[in-house]
Design a protein around this motif. Structure first.
Motif, mmCIF file in Angstrom:
data_model
loop_
_atom_site.group_PDB
_atom_site.id
_atom_site.type_symbol
_atom_site.label_atom_id
_atom_site.label_comp_id
_atom_site.label_asym_id
_atom_site.label_seq_id
_atom_site.Cartn_x
_atom_site.Cartn_y
_atom_site.Cartn_z
ATOM 1 N N LEU A 8 0.638 -1.150 -0.023
ATOM 2 C CA LEU A 8 0.038 0.102 -0.036
ATOM 3 C C LEU A 8 0.894 1.219 -0.096
ATOM 4 C CD1 LEU A 8 -2.752 -0.942 2.614
ATOM 5 C CD2 LEU A 8 -3.203 -0.679 -0.042
ATOM 6 N N ILE A 9 1.918 1.023 0.604
ATOM 7 C CA ILE A 9 2.810 2.230 0.877
ATOM 8 C C ILE A 9 3.826 2.613 -0.411
ATOM 9 C CG2 ILE A 9 4.255 3.687 2.538
ATOM 10 C CD1 ILE A 9 3.543 1.829 4.561
ATOM 11 N N TYR A 10 4.396 1.451 -0.674
ATOM 12 C CA TYR A 10 5.204 1.589 -1.786
ATOM 13 C C TYR A 10 5.074 0.430 -2.627
ATOM 14 C CZ TYR A 10 8.396 3.472 1.964
ATOM 15 O OH TYR A 10 8.794 4.098 2.968
ATOM 16 N N PRO A 11 4.029 0.375 -3.722
ATOM 17 C CA PRO A 11 3.779 -0.534 -4.666
ATOM 18 C C PRO A 11 4.790 -1.167 -5.256
ATOM 19 C CG PRO A 11 2.590 1.455 -5.400
ATOM 20 C CD PRO A 11 3.341 1.759 -4.135
ATOM 21 N N ALA A 12 5.385 -2.310 -5.264
ATOM 22 C CA ALA A 12 6.490 -2.838 -5.860
ATOM 23 C C ALA A 12 6.352 -2.952 -7.529
ATOM 24 C CB ALA A 12 6.653 -4.370 -5.479
ATOM 25 N N LEU A 13 7.559 -2.614 -8.095
ATOM 26 C CA LEU A 13 7.531 -2.412 -9.656
ATOM 27 C C LEU A 13 8.066 -3.862 -10.395
ATOM 28 C CD1 LEU A 13 8.244 1.228 -10.211
ATOM 29 C CD2 LEU A 13 5.829 0.274 -10.181
ATOM 30 N N CYS A 14 7.326 -4.452 -11.165
ATOM 31 C CA CYS A 14 7.863 -5.574 -12.032
ATOM 32 C C CYS A 14 9.397 -5.264 -12.241
ATOM 33 C CB CYS A 14 6.965 -5.937 -13.301
ATOM 34 S SG CYS A 14 7.885 -7.165 -14.177
ATOM 35 N N GLU A 15 10.232 -6.115 -12.047
ATOM 36 C CA GLU A 15 11.608 -5.675 -12.468
ATOM 37 C C GLU A 15 11.820 -5.580 -13.950
ATOM 38 O OE1 GLU A 15 15.402 -6.024 -10.245
ATOM 39 O OE2 GLU A 15 13.384 -6.208 -9.646
ATOM 40 N N LEU A 16 11.125 -5.938 -14.519
ATOM 41 C CA LEU A 16 11.202 -6.073 -16.401
ATOM 42 C C LEU A 16 10.427 -4.796 -16.870
ATOM 43 C CD1 LEU A 16 11.376 -9.771 -17.279
ATOM 44 C CD2 LEU A 16 13.209 -8.087 -16.953
ATOM 45 N N CYS A 17 9.105 -4.695 -16.485
ATOM 46 C CA CYS A 17 8.016 -3.939 -17.292
ATOM 47 C C CYS A 17 7.744 -2.645 -16.283
ATOM 48 C CB CYS A 17 7.020 -4.452 -17.730
ATOM 49 S SG CYS A 17 5.658 -5.092 -16.652
ATOM 50 N N GLN A 18 8.018 -2.561 -15.129
ATOM 51 C CA GLN A 18 7.627 -1.632 -14.144
ATOM 52 C C GLN A 18 6.239 -1.507 -13.988
ATOM 53 O OE1 GLN A 18 10.419 0.223 -12.879
ATOM 54 N NE2 GLN A 18 11.299 -1.229 -14.317
ATOM 55 N N GLU A 19 5.548 -2.681 -14.114
ATOM 56 C CA GLU A 19 4.066 -2.590 -13.810
ATOM 57 C C GLU A 19 3.882 -2.681 -12.202
ATOM 58 O OE1 GLU A 19 0.305 -3.175 -14.923
ATOM 59 O OE2 GLU A 19 1.601 -2.019 -16.581
ATOM 60 N N PRO A 20 2.928 -1.893 -11.611
ATOM 61 C CA PRO A 20 2.790 -2.179 -10.196
ATOM 62 C C PRO A 20 2.445 -3.465 -9.755
ATOM 63 C CG PRO A 20 1.505 -0.344 -11.030
ATOM 64 C CD PRO A 20 2.037 -0.952 -12.088
ATOM 65 N N LEU A 21 3.122 -4.067 -8.719
ATOM 66 C CA LEU A 21 2.819 -5.426 -8.262
ATOM 67 C C LEU A 21 2.284 -5.575 -6.859
ATOM 68 C CD1 LEU A 21 5.837 -7.056 -9.785
ATOM 69 C CD2 LEU A 21 3.504 -7.235 -10.741
ATOM 70 N N LYS A 22 1.623 -6.489 -6.563
ATOM 71 C CA LYS A 22 1.122 -6.909 -5.078
ATOM 72 C C LYS A 22 1.814 -8.132 -4.525
ATOM 73 C CE LYS A 22 -3.026 -4.316 -5.012
ATOM 74 N NZ LYS A 22 -4.021 -4.319 -5.906
ATOM 75 N N ASN A 23 1.767 -8.451 -3.233
ATOM 76 C CA ASN A 23 2.134 -9.548 -2.393
ATOM 77 C C ASN A 23 3.640 -9.773 -2.581
ATOM 78 O OD1 ASN A 23 -0.448 -9.908 -1.759
ATOM 79 N ND2 ASN A 23 -0.866 -11.119 -3.624
#
Ligand SMILES: [Zn+2]
Ligand SMILES: [Zn+2]
Length: 239
Positions: A8-23
């Motif tokens: 919620l605070i820092y949505p992780a980004l996909c290492e390759l395409c920078q899409e926001p990720l969860k879990n």
């Protein structure tokens, strides 16, 4: 809970395409699906993939001429700028969290190749070690991180049983013969681990398989000094 809170605070980004990720993931499912798996036909000894319709068991020209001390080797992913880029981040940029997203590829290969199942549930995962000095400068060992994550996914136990006793030259620019000379006497079994190894089947884990000289050297020491039964090799990439 904690990873959801952090999402919620820092949505992780996909290492390759920078899409926001969860879990707490580091790779999105579409990028993971795009990484090319090694599929048959491949060399029955070293796992080198070949194009075409070969149905029977075969050995590549390299394995026909230079026998290895391991039972067989398999890699999960074909080498590509993307797969190498991920390993590079895991290895040199301390993105150890990537191991969690890369270990499922190793598990896929464990499940898909019946030769691994034949090694049994008591087979041990052993990572290829780095010299402590190199491990210190990289802040970890990528093979150990992959083995630990694979242990969680597969239920097999991970034993960090080998140590590298010499700092060896980087192998990148060496041919197979030079690599073997470079690695001779480079590995040892940790004294306290010896009792766990006797008679066991081993799955040696590493990030990249290139000529097989590292795996060969580790398999030799495990067989001769650790008196293990069989050593199979599983790597993330076939270089
Ligand atoms: Zn992605
Ligand atoms: Zn081969």
């Amino acid at each position: 809970m904690i990873s959801r809170f952090l999402d919620l605070i820092y949505p992780a980004l996909c290492e390759l395409c920078q899409e926001p990720l969860k879990n707490g993931h580091a790779l999105c499912s579409s990028c993971a699906a795009q990484l090319t798996r090694v599929k048959a036909p491949f060399c029955g000894n070293c796992g080198e993939p070949f194009e075409g319709e070969i149905q029977h068991h075969f050995l590549c020209p390299n394995c026909l001429h230079t026998p290895h001390d391991f039972h067989f080797a398999r890699a999960s992913l074909k080498s590509s700028p993307t797969s190498f880029g991920l390993v590079h981040r895991l290895k040199y940029q301390r993105h150890f969290y990537l191991a969690r997203d890369l270990a499922p590829f190793l598990k896929e290969t464990l499940q898909e190749d019946p030769r691994f199942e034949k090694l049994g549930k008591s087979a041990l995962l052993i990572p290829v070690p780095l010299h402590w000095r190199r491990q210190q400068s990289r802040h970890g060992n990528q093979a150990l991180e992959l083995s630990r994550e694979l242990a969680k996914l597969s239920g097999l136990s991970c034993h960090n049983a080998l140590k590298r006793i010499r700092v060896t030259r980087t192998q990148t620019k060496l041919n197979r013969k030079q690599r073997l000379t470079n690695l001779r006497g480079a590995f040892q079994i940790k004294q306290k681990q010896r009792k766990h190894l006797h008679g066991k089947n081993i799955i040696l884990i590493d990030d990249v398989f290139t000529t097989g000289s590292t795996a060969h050297e580790c398999a030799q020491i495990l067989t001769l000094e650790g008196q293990v039964s069989k050593v199979a090799v599983l790597t993330l990439i076939r270089g």
